[in-house]
Design a protein around this motif. Structure first.
Motif, PDB file in Angstrom:
ATOM      1  N   UNK A   1       0.853  -1.191   0.000  1.00 25.13           N
ATOM      2  CA  UNK A   1       0.000   0.000   0.000  1.00 25.13           C
ATOM      3  C   UNK A   1       0.889   1.241   0.000  1.00 25.13           C
ATOM      4  N   UNK A   2       0.928   1.944  -1.122  1.00 24.46           N
ATOM      5  CA  UNK A   2       1.851   3.066  -1.287  1.00 24.46           C
ATOM      6  C   UNK A   2       1.297   4.377  -0.762  1.00 24.46           C
ATOM      7  N   UNK A   3       0.003   4.436  -0.526  1.00 27.19           N
ATOM      8  CA  UNK A   3      -0.592   5.683  -0.061  1.00 27.19           C
ATOM      9  C   UNK A   3      -0.082   6.070   1.314  1.00 27.19           C
ATOM     10  N   UNK A   4       0.268   7.341   1.464  1.00 26.74           N
ATOM     11  CA  UNK A   4       0.718   7.824   2.768  1.00 26.74           C
ATOM     12  C   UNK A   4      -0.413   7.658   3.774  1.00 26.74           C
TER      13      UNK A   4
ATOM     14  N   UNK B   1      -9.423   9.851   7.074  1.00 26.38           N
ATOM     15  CA  UNK B   1      -8.663  10.030   5.843  1.00 26.38           C
ATOM     16  C   UNK B   1      -9.490   9.531   4.664  1.00 26.38           C
ATOM     17  N   UNK B   2      -9.168  10.032   3.474  1.00 26.39           N
ATOM     18  CA  UNK B   2      -9.918   9.675   2.279  1.00 26.39           C
ATOM     19  C   UNK B   2      -8.952   9.300   1.166  1.00 26.39           C
ATOM     20  N   UNK B   3      -9.350   8.365   0.321  1.00 30.27           N
ATOM     21  CA  UNK B   3      -8.525   7.951  -0.806  1.00 30.27           C
ATOM     22  C   UNK B   3      -8.727   6.482  -1.105  1.00 30.27           C
ATOM     23  N   UNK B   4      -7.984   5.981  -2.097  1.00 33.85           N
ATOM     24  CA  UNK B   4      -8.127   4.571  -2.458  1.00 33.85           C
ATOM     25  C   UNK B   4      -7.264   3.657  -1.593  1.00 33.85           C
ATOM     26  N   UNK B   5      -6.408   4.235  -0.763  1.00 34.37           N
ATOM     27  CA  UNK B   5      -5.559   3.429   0.114  1.00 34.37           C
ATOM     28  C   UNK B   5      -4.324   2.909  -0.583  1.00 34.37           C
TER      29      UNK B   5
ATOM     30  N   UNK C   1      -5.648  10.942   2.100  1.00 32.29           N
ATOM     31  CA  UNK C   1      -5.523  12.351   2.424  1.00 32.29           C
ATOM     32  C   UNK C   1      -6.459  12.712   3.558  1.00 32.29           C
ATOM     33  N   UNK C   2      -5.984  13.601   4.436  1.00 33.04           N
ATOM     34  CA  UNK C   2      -6.804  13.970   5.591  1.00 33.04           C
ATOM     35  C   UNK C   2      -7.792  15.081   5.281  1.00 33.04           C
TER      36      UNK C   2
END
Length: 253
Positions: A140-143, A163-167, A172-173
């Motif tokens: 999982x590369x997402x911060x 947080x929001x995003x595809x993971x 993103x917060x």
């Protein structure tokens, strides 16, 4: 008077590396420092036999048998035979001959062996073989992303609460852009929505694309009426010009 004869001149000491000492009326054979033997017949340093005597296998060493008083060949560790011929021992054939981790396999080599972890495990094979998990490689590369194990060595990527995003690529917060991508104006914030992802939005009192934000007051000054708009008008043709934050001009007649 009879002159003393050098008894060592004839080479009476037959031991390889022997040292002859001439004595009055005789001689003595000794081994040099670091060698063992009787001096008369042999002087052995614990290494392979002299070339002319070394008939041992390449996988054997020549040593002196003090009980039988003779040189003999002995196979090296990991080999068996009479010393003249030595063959490899397959340590992996009997479990008692090798010491590997329960989750490892024994691999025989010439004169030895090594342990290799079984598929699905990692480690040195001898002391450790840990199960390989999908999340070990940090897929999982997402911060701020969280990796979760699933059946069949699979995994899922998700964003933590808040947080929001595809993971997989981003989490993103909703307040600040990820490090390295915050190109927003100092008068803007980075916000998030599912359609656009992280994007810059000018703060209240400013207009622009978020990367560049200008004060609404400054923008109004930039939109001064043209000379044509400043011409005197009759009272029934007076117009009211209104400037909005979106640069749309509303004219009331």
């Amino acid at each position: 008077m009879i002159a003393d004869v050098d008894q060592c001149a004839s080479g009476p000491c037959k031991g390889h590396n022997s040292v002859c000492s001439d004595l009055i009326g005789g001689y003595r054979c000794d081994c040099p420092i670091g060698y063992n033997g009787d001096g008369d017949n042999y002087c052995y340093d614990g290494h392979p036999c002299p070339d002319e005597q070394n008939v041992c296998s390449k996988n054997a060493i020549c040593g002196y048998n003090f009980i039988q008083q003779r040189l003999e060949c002995s196979c090296n560790k990991g080999y068996v035979g009479d010393g003249l011929s030595c063959v490899d021992v397959n340590e992996c054939a009997a479990e008692k001959d090798y010491d590997c981790h329960p989750n490892a396999e024994c691999v025989n080599t010439e004169g030895s062996y090594f342990c290799s972890c079984k598929p699905g495990y990692k480690g040195d094979g001898e002391y450790e073989c840990k199960e390989i998990k999908a999340c070990d490689s940090s897929p999982c590369r997402g911060r701020n992303a969280v990796c979760g194990e699933t059946d069949g060595a699979g995994f899922t990527c998700s964003c933590p609460t808040g947080f929001h995003g595809d993971g997989v690529n981003s989490c993103n917060d909703g307040v600040s852009c990820p490090n390295g991508t915050n190109v927003c104006s100092k008068d803007a914030t980075c916000q998030y929505n599912t359609e656009r992802g992280p994007h810059c939005v000018c703060k209240q009192g400013y207009i622009g694309d978020g990367i560049t934000c200008k004060s609404i007051k400054t923008s109004k000054l930039d939109l001064k009426p043209t000379p044509k708009q400043q011409r005197p008008m009759s009272s029934h043709h007076k117009r009211k010009i209104t400037y909005t934050s979106s640069h749309v001009i509303t004219i009331d007649q």
